[in-house]
Motif scaffolding. Structure first.
Motif, PDB file in Angstrom:
ATOM      1  N   ALA A  27       0.818  -1.214   0.000  1.00  0.00           N
ATOM      2  CA  ALA A  27       0.000   0.000   0.000  1.00  0.00           C
ATOM      3  C   ALA A  27       0.855   1.268   0.000  1.00  0.00           C
ATOM      4  CB  ALA A  27      -0.937   0.006   1.213  1.00  0.00           C
ATOM      5  N   THR A  28       2.172   1.124  -0.002  1.00  0.00           N
ATOM      6  CA  THR A  28       3.058   2.275   0.103  1.00  0.00           C
ATOM      7  C   THR A  28       3.953   2.365  -1.114  1.00  0.00           C
ATOM      8  OG1 THR A  28       3.080   2.007   2.508  1.00  0.00           O
ATOM      9  CG2 THR A  28       4.777   3.407   1.543  1.00  0.00           C
ATOM     10  N   ASP A  29       3.881   3.492  -1.821  1.00  0.00           N
ATOM     11  CA  ASP A  29       4.776   3.705  -2.950  1.00  0.00           C
ATOM     12  C   ASP A  29       6.110   4.201  -2.400  1.00  0.00           C
ATOM     13  OD1 ASP A  29       6.162   4.537  -5.194  1.00  0.00           O
ATOM     14  OD2 ASP A  29       4.372   5.273  -6.216  1.00  0.00           O
ATOM     15  N   LEU A  30       7.149   3.401  -2.583  1.00  0.00           N
ATOM     16  CA  LEU A  30       8.468   3.733  -2.054  1.00  0.00           C
ATOM     17  C   LEU A  30       9.368   4.384  -3.093  1.00  0.00           C
ATOM     18  CD1 LEU A  30       9.132   0.474  -0.015  1.00  0.00           C
ATOM     19  CD2 LEU A  30       8.161   2.631   0.799  1.00  0.00           C
ATOM     20  N   GLY A  31       8.785   4.777  -4.222  1.00  0.00           N
ATOM     21  CA  GLY A  31       9.572   5.441  -5.246  1.00  0.00           C
ATOM     22  C   GLY A  31      10.675   4.538  -5.779  1.00  0.00           C
ATOM     23  N   ARG A  32      11.900   5.046  -5.814  1.00  0.00           N
ATOM     24  CA  ARG A  32      12.996   4.268  -6.387  1.00  0.00           C
ATOM     25  C   ARG A  32      13.328   3.027  -5.570  1.00  0.00           C
ATOM     26  NH1 ARG A  32      18.192   5.790  -4.262  1.00  0.00           N
ATOM     27  NH2 ARG A  32      18.016   7.383  -2.643  1.00  0.00           N
ATOM     28  N   PHE A  33      12.782   2.928  -4.351  1.00  0.00           N
ATOM     29  CA  PHE A  33      13.019   1.741  -3.528  1.00  0.00           C
ATOM     30  C   PHE A  33      11.957   0.657  -3.751  1.00  0.00           C
ATOM     31  CE2 PHE A  33      15.071   5.186  -1.099  1.00  0.00           C
ATOM     32  CZ  PHE A  33      16.370   4.684  -1.076  1.00  0.00           C
ATOM     33  N   ASN A  34      11.001   0.918  -4.636  1.00  0.00           N
ATOM     34  CA  ASN A  34       9.983  -0.096  -4.907  1.00  0.00           C
ATOM     35  C   ASN A  34      10.609  -1.419  -5.347  1.00  0.00           C
ATOM     36  OD1 ASN A  34       7.615   1.310  -4.293  1.00  0.00           O
ATOM     37  ND2 ASN A  34       7.456   2.200  -6.347  1.00  0.00           N
ATOM     38  N   ARG A  35      11.699  -1.341  -6.095  1.00  0.00           N
ATOM     39  CA  ARG A  35      12.328  -2.561  -6.602  1.00  0.00           C
ATOM     40  C   ARG A  35      12.777  -3.487  -5.468  1.00  0.00           C
ATOM     41  NH1 ARG A  35      13.909  -2.547 -12.053  1.00  0.00           N
ATOM     42  NH2 ARG A  35      15.414  -4.188 -11.563  1.00  0.00           N
ATOM     43  N   THR A  36      13.154  -2.909  -4.330  1.00  0.00           N
ATOM     44  CA  THR A  36      13.645  -3.743  -3.232  1.00  0.00           C
ATOM     45  C   THR A  36      12.554  -4.637  -2.655  1.00  0.00           C
ATOM     46  OG1 THR A  36      13.176  -2.068  -1.524  1.00  0.00           O
ATOM     47  CG2 THR A  36      15.323  -1.964  -2.631  1.00  0.00           C
ATOM     48  N   THR A  37      11.289  -4.259  -2.810  1.00  0.00           N
ATOM     49  CA  THR A  37      10.203  -5.053  -2.232  1.00  0.00           C
ATOM     50  C   THR A  37      10.026  -6.388  -2.957  1.00  0.00           C
ATOM     51  OG1 THR A  37       8.470  -4.070  -3.640  1.00  0.00           O
ATOM     52  CG2 THR A  37       9.001  -2.933  -1.586  1.00  0.00           C
ATOM     53  N   TYR A  38      10.579  -6.522  -4.139  1.00  0.00           N
ATOM     54  CA  TYR A  38      10.427  -7.778  -4.885  1.00  0.00           C
ATOM     55  C   TYR A  38      11.330  -8.881  -4.338  1.00  0.00           C
ATOM     56  CZ  TYR A  38       7.576  -5.237  -8.203  1.00  0.00           C
ATOM     57  OH  TYR A  38       6.562  -4.500  -8.772  1.00  0.00           O
ATOM     58  N   ALA A  39      12.240  -8.513  -3.453  1.00  0.00           N
ATOM     59  CA  ALA A  39      13.076  -9.526  -2.822  1.00  0.00           C
ATOM     60  C   ALA A  39      12.261 -10.411  -1.882  1.00  0.00           C
ATOM     61  CB  ALA A  39      14.220  -8.873  -2.052  1.00  0.00           C
ATOM     62  N   VAL A  40      11.140  -9.874  -1.354  1.00  0.00           N
ATOM     63  CA  VAL A  40      10.344 -10.634  -0.394  1.00  0.00           C
ATOM     64  C   VAL A  40       9.662 -11.826  -1.062  1.00  0.00           C
ATOM     65  CG1 VAL A  40       8.421 -10.537   1.226  1.00  0.00           C
ATOM     66  CG2 VAL A  40      10.048  -8.628   1.094  1.00  0.00           C
ATOM     67  N   PRO A  41       8.878 -11.638  -2.142  1.00  0.00           N
ATOM     68  CA  PRO A  41       8.284 -12.820  -2.765  1.00  0.00           C
ATOM     69  C   PRO A  41       9.315 -13.777  -3.351  1.00  0.00           C
ATOM     70  CG  PRO A  41       7.815 -10.832  -4.055  1.00  0.00           C
ATOM     71  CD  PRO A  41       8.381 -10.393  -2.746  1.00  0.00           C
ATOM     72  N   ARG A  42      10.430 -13.231  -3.879  1.00  0.00           N
ATOM     73  CA  ARG A  42      11.454 -14.118  -4.432  1.00  0.00           C
ATOM     74  C   ARG A  42      12.103 -14.972  -3.351  1.00  0.00           C
ATOM     75  NH1 ARG A  42      13.178  -9.536  -7.326  1.00  0.00           N
ATOM     76  NH2 ARG A  42      15.104  -9.440  -6.092  1.00  0.00           N
ATOM     77  N   SER A  43      12.239 -14.404  -2.146  1.00  0.00           N
ATOM     78  CA  SER A  43      12.891 -15.149  -1.068  1.00  0.00           C
ATOM     79  C   SER A  43      12.047 -16.322  -0.593  1.00  0.00           C
ATOM     80  CB  SER A  43      13.195 -14.224   0.114  1.00  0.00           C
ATOM     81  OG  SER A  43      11.992 -13.771   0.720  1.00  0.00           O
ATOM     82  N   GLY A  44      10.756 -16.317  -0.893  1.00  0.00           N
ATOM     83  CA  GLY A  44       9.910 -17.432  -0.506  1.00  0.00           C
ATOM     84  C   GLY A  44      10.370 -18.749  -1.097  1.00  0.00           C
ATOM     85  N   ALA A  45      11.023 -18.680  -2.248  1.00  0.00           N
ATOM     86  CA  ALA A  45      11.518 -19.911  -2.881  1.00  0.00           C
ATOM     87  C   ALA A  45      12.543 -20.622  -2.012  1.00  0.00           C
ATOM     88  CB  ALA A  45      12.129 -19.576  -4.238  1.00  0.00           C
ATOM     89  N   ARG A  46      13.231 -19.883  -1.136  1.00  0.00           N
ATOM     90  CA  ARG A  46      14.241 -20.508  -0.288  1.00  0.00           C
ATOM     91  C   ARG A  46      13.621 -21.488   0.704  1.00  0.00           C
ATOM     92  NH1 ARG A  46      16.834 -14.645   0.981  1.00  0.00           N
ATOM     93  NH2 ARG A  46      17.616 -14.194  -1.112  1.00  0.00           N
ATOM     94  N   LEU A  47      12.356 -21.279   1.048  1.00  0.00           N
ATOM     95  CA  LEU A  47      11.683 -22.199   1.961  1.00  0.00           C
ATOM     96  C   LEU A  47      11.639 -23.615   1.403  1.00  0.00           C
ATOM     97  CD1 LEU A  47       8.610 -20.024   3.042  1.00  0.00           C
ATOM     98  CD2 LEU A  47      10.602 -20.592   4.452  1.00  0.00           C
ATOM     99  N   PHE A  48      11.647 -23.718   0.071  1.00  0.00           N
ATOM    100  CA  PHE A  48      11.456 -25.016  -0.571  1.00  0.00           C
ATOM    101  C   PHE A  48      12.731 -25.525  -1.250  1.00  0.00           C
ATOM    102  CE2 PHE A  48       7.318 -22.811  -0.637  1.00  0.00           C
ATOM    103  CZ  PHE A  48       6.576 -23.713   0.112  1.00  0.00           C
ATOM    104  N   ARG A  49      13.884 -24.961  -0.879  1.00  0.00           N
ATOM    105  CA  ARG A  49      15.124 -25.327  -1.562  1.00  0.00           C
ATOM    106  C   ARG A  49      15.391 -26.834  -1.483  1.00  0.00           C
ATOM    107  NH1 ARG A  49      20.072 -26.112   0.329  1.00  0.00           N
ATOM    108  NH2 ARG A  49      19.522 -25.239   2.367  1.00  0.00           N
ATOM    109  N   ARG A  50      15.269 -27.403  -0.301  1.00  0.00           N
ATOM    110  CA  ARG A  50      15.536 -28.833  -0.150  1.00  0.00           C
ATOM    111  C   ARG A  50      14.503 -29.677  -0.894  1.00  0.00           C
ATOM    112  NH1 ARG A  50      17.347 -29.435   6.256  1.00  0.00           N
ATOM    113  NH2 ARG A  50      19.253 -28.169   6.085  1.00  0.00           N
ATOM    114  N   ASP A  51      13.260 -29.209  -0.919  1.00  0.00           N
ATOM    115  CA  ASP A  51      12.225 -29.946  -1.647  1.00  0.00           C
ATOM    116  C   ASP A  51      12.515 -29.953  -3.137  1.00  0.00           C
ATOM    117  OD1 ASP A  51      10.758 -30.376   0.741  1.00  0.00           O
ATOM    118  OD2 ASP A  51       9.903 -28.368   0.581  1.00  0.00           O
ATOM    119  N   VAL A  52      12.998 -28.827  -3.653  1.00  0.00           N
ATOM    120  CA  VAL A  52      13.363 -28.754  -5.067  1.00  0.00           C
ATOM    121  C   VAL A  52      14.520 -29.697  -5.350  1.00  0.00           C
ATOM    122  CG1 VAL A  52      14.335 -27.243  -6.847  1.00  0.00           C
ATOM    123  CG2 VAL A  52      12.468 -26.416  -5.392  1.00  0.00           C
TER     124      VAL A  52
END
Length: 397
Positions: free
Chosen positions: A142-167
Protein backbone atom coordinates in the motif's frame (compact mmCIF):
# COMPACT_ATOMS: atom_id res chain seq x y z
CA UNK A 1 5.69 -27.53 -25.45
CA UNK A 2 5.10 -28.27 -21.78
CA UNK A 3 2.92 -25.84 -19.85
CA UNK A 4 3.09 -26.05 -16.06
CA UNK A 5 0.78 -24.06 -13.83
CA UNK A 6 0.12 -23.79 -10.13
CA UNK A 7 -2.53 -22.04 -8.04
CA UNK A 8 -6.29 -21.81 -8.33
CA UNK A 9 -8.79 -21.14 -11.11
CA UNK A 10 -7.36 -17.73 -11.99
CA UNK A 11 -3.96 -19.33 -12.68
CA UNK A 12 -5.25 -22.42 -14.50
CA UNK A 13 -7.78 -20.79 -16.86
CA UNK A 14 -5.25 -18.70 -18.85
CA UNK A 15 -2.88 -21.67 -19.19
CA UNK A 16 -5.78 -23.80 -20.44
CA UNK A 17 -6.69 -21.10 -22.96
CA UNK A 18 -3.11 -20.96 -24.24
CA UNK A 19 -2.90 -24.77 -24.42
CA UNK A 20 -6.12 -24.88 -26.43
CA UNK A 21 -4.98 -22.10 -28.78
CA UNK A 22 -1.48 -23.56 -29.32
CA UNK A 23 -2.94 -27.01 -30.00
CA UNK A 24 -5.29 -25.52 -32.58
CA UNK A 25 -2.25 -23.95 -34.26
CA UNK A 26 -0.67 -27.36 -34.68
CA UNK A 27 1.67 -27.46 -31.68
CA UNK A 28 2.19 -30.55 -29.53
CA UNK A 29 1.12 -29.34 -26.09
CA UNK A 30 0.78 -30.95 -22.69
CA UNK A 31 -0.59 -29.06 -19.68
CA UNK A 32 0.36 -29.88 -16.09
CA UNK A 33 -2.32 -28.62 -13.69
CA UNK A 34 -3.31 -28.80 -10.02
CA UNK A 35 -6.22 -31.02 -9.11
CA UNK A 36 -9.77 -29.77 -8.56
CA UNK A 37 -9.28 -26.40 -10.27
CA UNK A 38 -12.85 -26.18 -11.55
CA UNK A 39 -11.60 -25.29 -15.04
CA UNK A 40 -12.95 -27.03 -18.15
CA UNK A 41 -9.97 -28.97 -19.53
CA UNK A 42 -11.87 -31.07 -22.04
CA UNK A 43 -10.03 -31.73 -25.29
CA UNK A 44 -6.63 -30.91 -23.78
CA UNK A 45 -3.70 -33.23 -23.10
CA UNK A 46 -3.37 -32.76 -19.34
CA UNK A 47 -1.52 -34.36 -16.44
CA UNK A 48 -2.01 -33.84 -12.72
CA UNK A 49 0.64 -32.14 -10.61
CA UNK A 50 -0.59 -33.99 -7.52
CA UNK A 51 -1.64 -30.95 -5.51
CA UNK A 52 -5.05 -29.52 -4.57
CA UNK A 53 -4.85 -25.81 -3.81
CA UNK A 54 -8.29 -25.91 -2.21
CA UNK A 55 -6.68 -27.85 0.63
CA UNK A 56 -3.56 -25.72 0.71
CA UNK A 57 -5.51 -22.47 1.02
CA UNK A 58 -7.66 -23.52 3.99
CA UNK A 59 -5.93 -21.15 6.38
CA UNK A 60 -8.43 -18.31 6.70
CA UNK A 61 -9.39 -17.72 10.29
CA UNK A 62 -6.78 -20.10 11.72
CA UNK A 63 -4.62 -19.15 14.69
CA UNK A 64 -0.91 -18.62 13.95
CA UNK A 65 0.01 -21.95 15.54
CA UNK A 66 -2.72 -23.80 13.64
CA UNK A 67 -1.52 -22.10 10.44
CA UNK A 68 2.01 -23.39 11.11
CA UNK A 69 0.67 -26.91 11.59
CA UNK A 70 -1.36 -26.51 8.40
CA UNK A 71 1.81 -25.55 6.55
CA UNK A 72 3.59 -28.63 7.86
CA UNK A 73 0.72 -31.04 7.22
CA UNK A 74 -0.72 -29.70 3.96
CA UNK A 75 1.27 -26.92 2.27
CA UNK A 76 4.73 -28.44 2.54
CA UNK A 77 3.74 -31.94 1.37
CA UNK A 78 1.53 -30.51 -1.38
CA UNK A 79 4.31 -28.37 -2.77
CA UNK A 80 6.77 -31.29 -2.62
CA UNK A 81 4.38 -33.43 -4.64
CA UNK A 82 3.92 -30.63 -7.17
CA UNK A 83 7.66 -30.09 -7.63
CA UNK A 84 8.23 -33.80 -8.13
CA UNK A 85 5.31 -34.23 -10.52
CA UNK A 86 6.49 -31.29 -12.63
CA UNK A 87 9.87 -32.95 -13.11
CA UNK A 88 8.44 -36.41 -13.73
CA UNK A 89 5.79 -35.33 -16.22
CA UNK A 90 8.08 -32.97 -18.14
CA UNK A 91 10.73 -35.67 -18.55
CA UNK A 92 8.06 -38.09 -19.75
CA UNK A 93 6.75 -35.62 -22.35
CA UNK A 94 10.21 -34.53 -23.59
CA UNK A 95 9.11 -31.09 -24.87
CA UNK A 96 11.03 -28.60 -26.98
CA UNK A 97 10.03 -25.71 -24.68
CA UNK A 98 8.81 -25.24 -21.08
CA UNK A 99 6.48 -22.43 -20.02
CA UNK A 100 5.77 -22.28 -16.31
CA UNK A 101 4.09 -20.50 -13.42
CA UNK A 102 6.54 -18.87 -10.93
CA UNK A 103 5.61 -21.39 -8.23
CA UNK A 104 6.82 -24.34 -10.32
CA UNK A 105 10.30 -24.04 -8.85
CA UNK A 106 11.63 -27.20 -10.51
CA UNK A 107 10.83 -26.00 -14.05
CA UNK A 108 14.22 -24.27 -14.59
CA UNK A 109 16.14 -27.42 -13.63
CA UNK A 110 14.16 -29.80 -15.82
CA UNK A 111 14.31 -27.44 -18.81
CA UNK A 112 18.09 -27.18 -18.40
CA UNK A 113 18.42 -30.95 -18.06
CA UNK A 114 16.54 -31.40 -21.33
CA UNK A 115 18.51 -28.62 -23.02
CA UNK A 116 15.37 -26.71 -24.04
CA UNK A 117 14.41 -23.05 -23.59
CA UNK A 118 11.97 -22.00 -20.94
CA UNK A 119 9.77 -18.99 -20.35
CA UNK A 120 8.01 -17.66 -17.27
CA UNK A 121 4.31 -16.76 -17.21
CA UNK A 122 3.00 -14.15 -14.76
CA UNK A 123 -0.58 -13.03 -14.20
CA UNK A 124 0.43 -10.88 -11.24
CA UNK A 125 3.75 -9.03 -11.67
CA UNK A 126 5.51 -10.38 -8.57
CA UNK A 127 8.68 -11.82 -10.11
CA UNK A 128 9.65 -8.87 -12.32
CA UNK A 129 10.86 -5.84 -10.33
CA UNK A 130 9.98 -2.27 -11.25
CA UNK A 131 10.41 1.15 -9.70
CA UNK A 132 6.83 2.10 -10.62
CA UNK A 133 5.04 0.11 -7.91
CA UNK A 134 5.94 -2.20 -5.00
CA UNK A 135 5.60 -5.96 -5.31
CA UNK A 136 1.90 -6.91 -5.30
CA UNK A 137 1.19 -8.91 -2.18
CA UNK A 138 4.34 -7.75 -0.41
CA UNK A 139 4.39 -6.12 3.05
CA UNK A 140 4.59 -2.59 1.59
CA UNK A 141 1.93 -3.10 -1.08
CA UNK A 142 0.00 0.00 0.00
CA UNK A 143 3.06 2.28 0.10
CA UNK A 144 4.78 3.70 -2.95
CA UNK A 145 8.47 3.73 -2.05
CA UNK A 146 9.57 5.44 -5.25
CA UNK A 147 13.00 4.27 -6.39
CA UNK A 148 13.02 1.74 -3.53
CA UNK A 149 9.98 -0.10 -4.91
CA UNK A 150 12.33 -2.56 -6.60
CA UNK A 151 13.65 -3.74 -3.23
CA UNK A 152 10.20 -5.05 -2.23
CA UNK A 153 10.43 -7.78 -4.89
CA UNK A 154 13.08 -9.53 -2.82
CA UNK A 155 10.34 -10.63 -0.39
CA UNK A 156 8.28 -12.82 -2.77
CA UNK A 157 11.45 -14.12 -4.43
CA UNK A 158 12.89 -15.15 -1.07
CA UNK A 159 9.91 -17.43 -0.51
CA UNK A 160 11.52 -19.91 -2.88
CA UNK A 161 14.24 -20.51 -0.29
CA UNK A 162 11.68 -22.20 1.96
CA UNK A 163 11.46 -25.02 -0.57
CA UNK A 164 15.12 -25.33 -1.56
CA UNK A 165 15.54 -28.83 -0.15
CA UNK A 166 12.22 -29.95 -1.65
CA UNK A 167 13.36 -28.75 -5.07
CA UNK A 168 16.67 -30.59 -4.67
CA UNK A 169 14.82 -33.76 -3.69
CA UNK A 170 12.52 -33.52 -6.73
CA UNK A 171 15.51 -33.01 -9.01
CA UNK A 172 16.96 -36.38 -8.07
CA UNK A 173 14.76 -37.70 -10.88
CA UNK A 174 16.86 -35.81 -13.42
CA UNK A 175 19.66 -37.49 -15.40
CA UNK A 176 22.63 -37.62 -13.07
CA UNK A 177 20.38 -37.36 -10.02
CA UNK A 178 20.71 -33.62 -9.55
CA UNK A 179 19.88 -30.29 -11.15
CA UNK A 180 22.35 -28.56 -13.45
CA UNK A 181 23.75 -25.57 -11.59
CA UNK A 182 23.35 -22.71 -11.76
CA UNK A 183 19.97 -22.65 -13.51
CA UNK A 184 19.89 -20.71 -16.75
CA UNK A 185 17.73 -17.61 -16.99
CA UNK A 186 14.32 -17.75 -18.63
CA UNK A 187 14.38 -16.65 -22.25
CA UNK A 188 11.27 -14.53 -21.80
CA UNK A 189 8.60 -13.53 -19.32
CA UNK A 190 5.04 -13.48 -20.63
CA UNK A 191 2.77 -11.16 -18.67
CA UNK A 192 -0.76 -12.41 -19.35
CA UNK A 193 -2.12 -9.06 -18.22
CA UNK A 194 -4.14 -6.48 -20.11
CA UNK A 195 -2.23 -3.25 -20.82
CA UNK A 196 -5.60 -1.55 -20.28
CA UNK A 197 -5.36 -2.57 -16.62
CA UNK A 198 -1.59 -2.31 -16.15
CA UNK A 199 0.39 -0.05 -18.49
CA UNK A 200 3.87 -1.45 -19.14
CA UNK A 201 6.46 -0.08 -16.67
CA UNK A 202 9.25 1.73 -18.47
CA UNK A 203 11.98 -0.19 -16.64
CA UNK A 204 10.87 -3.72 -17.51
CA UNK A 205 13.55 -5.37 -19.68
CA UNK A 206 12.89 -6.16 -23.34
CA UNK A 207 12.49 -9.89 -22.61
CA UNK A 208 9.31 -9.10 -20.64
CA UNK A 209 6.26 -9.11 -22.90
CA UNK A 210 2.93 -7.60 -21.82
CA UNK A 211 0.81 -9.78 -24.06
CA UNK A 212 -2.72 -8.93 -22.99
CA UNK A 213 -4.94 -11.37 -21.13
CA UNK A 214 -5.13 -15.04 -22.18
CA UNK A 215 -8.75 -15.76 -22.91
CA UNK A 216 -10.52 -17.64 -25.66
CA UNK A 217 -14.06 -18.15 -24.37
CA UNK A 218 -14.00 -21.76 -25.54
CA UNK A 219 -14.11 -23.21 -22.04
CA UNK A 220 -16.93 -20.99 -20.79
CA UNK A 221 -20.01 -23.11 -20.00
CA UNK A 222 -23.53 -21.81 -20.43
CA UNK A 223 -25.03 -20.68 -17.12
CA UNK A 224 -28.04 -22.37 -15.60
CA UNK A 225 -31.19 -21.01 -17.33
CA UNK A 226 -32.45 -19.72 -13.97
CA UNK A 227 -29.27 -17.64 -13.59
CA UNK A 228 -29.59 -16.21 -17.10
CA UNK A 229 -33.22 -15.32 -16.51
CA UNK A 230 -32.36 -13.66 -13.21
CA UNK A 231 -29.51 -11.42 -14.44
CA UNK A 232 -31.57 -10.37 -17.45
CA UNK A 233 -34.62 -9.60 -15.33
CA UNK A 234 -33.50 -6.16 -14.19
CA UNK A 235 -30.46 -4.24 -12.92
CA UNK A 236 -28.37 -6.70 -10.97
CA UNK A 237 -25.34 -6.71 -8.67
CA UNK A 238 -23.18 -9.83 -9.03
CA UNK A 239 -21.28 -10.72 -5.86
CA UNK A 240 -18.47 -13.28 -5.63
CA UNK A 241 -15.43 -13.73 -3.45
CA UNK A 242 -14.19 -16.74 -5.42
CA UNK A 243 -11.92 -18.94 -3.32
CA UNK A 244 -11.78 -16.48 -0.42
CA UNK A 245 -13.50 -17.26 2.86
CA UNK A 246 -13.09 -15.30 6.08
CA UNK A 247 -15.36 -13.83 8.70
CA UNK A 248 -19.08 -14.57 8.90
CA UNK A 249 -20.36 -15.61 5.43
CA UNK A 250 -23.98 -14.83 6.36
CA UNK A 251 -23.10 -11.36 7.62
CA UNK A 252 -21.21 -10.66 4.40
CA UNK A 253 -24.16 -11.89 2.36
CA UNK A 254 -26.57 -9.68 4.29
CA UNK A 255 -24.33 -6.65 3.76
CA UNK A 256 -24.22 -7.26 0.01
CA UNK A 257 -27.97 -7.71 -0.37
CA UNK A 258 -28.83 -4.72 1.83
CA UNK A 259 -26.44 -2.51 -0.13
CA UNK A 260 -27.85 -3.65 -3.47
CA UNK A 261 -31.41 -3.02 -2.30
CA UNK A 262 -30.43 0.48 -1.20
CA UNK A 263 -29.82 1.20 -4.91
CA UNK A 264 -32.82 -0.72 -6.25
CA UNK A 265 -30.64 -3.57 -7.51
CA UNK A 266 -31.24 -7.29 -7.48
CA UNK A 267 -28.40 -9.53 -6.24
CA UNK A 268 -26.82 -12.66 -7.66
CA UNK A 269 -24.76 -14.19 -4.84
CA UNK A 270 -22.13 -16.72 -5.98
CA UNK A 271 -21.02 -18.48 -2.81
CA UNK A 272 -17.80 -20.01 -4.20
CA UNK A 273 -15.73 -21.81 -1.56
CA UNK A 274 -18.03 -20.69 1.22
CA UNK A 275 -17.04 -17.05 1.67
CA UNK A 276 -20.65 -15.94 1.13
CA UNK A 277 -24.00 -17.17 2.41
CA UNK A 278 -27.44 -15.66 2.84
CA UNK A 279 -29.37 -15.57 6.11
CA UNK A 280 -33.05 -16.46 5.96
CA UNK A 281 -34.15 -12.90 6.71
CA UNK A 282 -32.43 -11.54 3.60
CA UNK A 283 -34.07 -13.83 1.09
CA UNK A 284 -36.52 -12.61 -1.50
CA UNK A 285 -37.45 -12.63 -5.17
CA UNK A 286 -34.72 -10.05 -5.80
CA UNK A 287 -31.95 -12.42 -4.63
CA UNK A 288 -30.58 -15.58 -6.23
CA UNK A 289 -27.92 -17.68 -4.47
CA UNK A 290 -25.86 -20.21 -6.45
CA UNK A 291 -22.64 -22.07 -5.62
CA UNK A 292 -21.03 -21.22 -8.97
CA UNK A 293 -21.73 -19.44 -12.24
CA UNK A 294 -19.57 -18.61 -15.29
CA UNK A 295 -18.69 -14.95 -14.82
CA UNK A 296 -17.90 -14.45 -18.50
CA UNK A 297 -21.49 -15.41 -19.29
CA UNK A 298 -23.36 -13.52 -16.56
CA UNK A 299 -21.39 -10.30 -16.07
CA UNK A 300 -22.22 -8.61 -19.41
CA UNK A 301 -25.85 -8.40 -18.21
CA UNK A 302 -24.94 -7.08 -14.75
CA UNK A 303 -24.96 -3.48 -13.52
CA UNK A 304 -21.82 -4.00 -11.46
CA UNK A 305 -19.76 -6.60 -9.62
CA UNK A 306 -18.56 -6.81 -6.03
CA UNK A 307 -15.57 -9.15 -5.89
CA UNK A 308 -12.31 -9.99 -4.12
CA UNK A 309 -9.96 -8.65 -6.79
CA UNK A 310 -8.15 -11.80 -7.85
CA UNK A 311 -6.25 -11.37 -11.13
CA UNK A 312 -8.53 -13.69 -13.09
CA UNK A 313 -11.71 -12.10 -11.78
CA UNK A 314 -10.35 -8.60 -12.39
CA UNK A 315 -9.80 -9.39 -16.06
CA UNK A 316 -13.18 -11.09 -16.43
CA UNK A 317 -14.98 -8.10 -14.93
CA UNK A 318 -12.99 -5.67 -17.07
CA UNK A 319 -13.68 -7.70 -20.23
CA UNK A 320 -17.41 -7.59 -19.47
CA UNK A 321 -17.30 -3.79 -19.30
CA UNK A 322 -18.94 -3.47 -15.90
CA UNK A 323 -17.76 -1.34 -12.97
CA UNK A 324 -16.93 -2.90 -9.64
CA UNK A 325 -16.28 -2.62 -5.95
CA UNK A 326 -13.22 -4.62 -4.91
CA UNK A 327 -13.16 -6.15 -1.43
CA UNK A 328 -9.57 -7.44 -1.17
CA UNK A 329 -8.69 -10.21 1.25
CA UNK A 330 -4.97 -10.85 0.75
CA UNK A 331 -1.88 -11.13 -1.47
CA UNK A 332 -2.25 -9.23 -4.79
CA UNK A 333 -5.91 -8.28 -4.35
CA UNK A 334 -5.27 -4.85 -2.72
CA UNK A 335 -2.98 -4.05 -5.67
CA UNK A 336 -5.71 -4.79 -8.21
CA UNK A 337 -8.31 -2.94 -6.16
CA UNK A 338 -6.25 0.23 -6.17
CA UNK A 339 -5.34 -0.22 -9.81
CA UNK A 340 -8.97 -0.50 -10.96
CA UNK A 341 -9.88 2.58 -8.92
CA UNK A 342 -6.93 4.49 -10.38
CA UNK A 343 -8.18 3.60 -13.87
CA UNK A 344 -11.65 4.90 -13.08
CA UNK A 345 -13.53 1.59 -13.41
CA UNK A 346 -14.05 0.84 -9.72
CA UNK A 347 -14.87 2.54 -6.46
CA UNK A 348 -12.10 2.83 -3.86
CA UNK A 349 -11.45 -0.71 -2.55
CA UNK A 350 -12.92 -1.72 0.80
CA UNK A 351 -10.76 -4.12 2.86
CA UNK A 352 -12.82 -7.11 3.94
CA UNK A 353 -12.57 -6.25 7.63
CA UNK A 354 -14.16 -2.85 6.89
CA UNK A 355 -17.00 -4.18 4.75
CA UNK A 356 -20.34 -3.01 6.19
CA UNK A 357 -23.49 -1.56 4.68
CA UNK A 358 -22.22 1.85 5.78
CA UNK A 359 -19.12 1.49 3.61
CA UNK A 360 -20.59 -0.55 0.75
CA UNK A 361 -23.74 1.48 -0.01
CA UNK A 362 -21.81 4.64 -1.06
CA UNK A 363 -19.20 2.50 -2.85
CA UNK A 364 -21.92 0.87 -4.97
CA UNK A 365 -23.20 4.31 -5.91
CA UNK A 366 -19.67 5.40 -6.80
CA UNK A 367 -19.16 2.32 -8.98
CA UNK A 368 -22.46 2.73 -10.82
CA UNK A 369 -21.37 6.22 -11.86
CA UNK A 370 -18.30 4.70 -13.56
CA UNK A 371 -20.20 2.48 -15.98
CA UNK A 372 -19.38 4.48 -19.11
CA UNK A 373 -15.65 4.35 -18.39
CA UNK A 374 -15.87 0.62 -17.61
CA UNK A 375 -17.61 -0.01 -20.94
CA UNK A 376 -14.84 1.78 -22.86
CA UNK A 377 -12.17 -0.25 -21.09
CA UNK A 378 -14.14 -3.44 -21.72
CA UNK A 379 -14.25 -2.83 -25.46
CA UNK A 380 -10.48 -2.32 -25.54
CA UNK A 381 -9.79 -5.48 -23.48
CA UNK A 382 -12.01 -7.56 -25.76
CA UNK A 383 -9.97 -6.44 -28.78
CA UNK A 384 -6.69 -7.78 -27.36
CA UNK A 385 -5.03 -10.79 -28.97
CA UNK A 386 -3.19 -12.04 -25.90
CA UNK A 387 -3.02 -15.69 -26.92
CA UNK A 388 -1.67 -14.94 -30.38
CA UNK A 389 0.91 -12.52 -28.98
CA UNK A 390 2.05 -15.07 -26.36
CA UNK A 391 2.42 -17.84 -28.91
CA UNK A 392 4.29 -15.52 -31.27
CA UNK A 393 6.81 -14.75 -28.52
CA UNK A 394 7.24 -18.44 -27.68
CA UNK A 395 7.90 -19.11 -31.34
CA UNK A 396 10.98 -16.90 -31.24
CA UNK A 397 12.70 -18.70 -28.32
Amino acid sequence: MMLLTSGTRGDVEPFAALARYATAQGHRVRLGVPENSGVDLSGLDTVSLDVDFHRLMRTHGLSPWTAVRHFRSEVGPGMRRMFSAAVRETLAFDPDLVLHHPLILTAPAVADALGVPRALAEFVPVATPTREFPAPGGPTVATDLGRFNRTTYAVPRSGARLFRRDVERACRQLPGGRAPAPASASRATLMGISPQLLPRPADWPARVHLTGSWHDGAGVPAPDPAVTEFVRGGPCLVATFGSMSAGDPSALGRTLVDSARAHGLRTLVITGWGGLALPEGSRGDDVLVVPAAPLDAVLPDAALAVHHGGAGTVHTVARAGVPSVVVPFLVDQPFWGRQLHRLGVAAPPIPRRLLTAETLVPAVGDALARRERAQRVGRAVREEQGLRTALDVLGTL
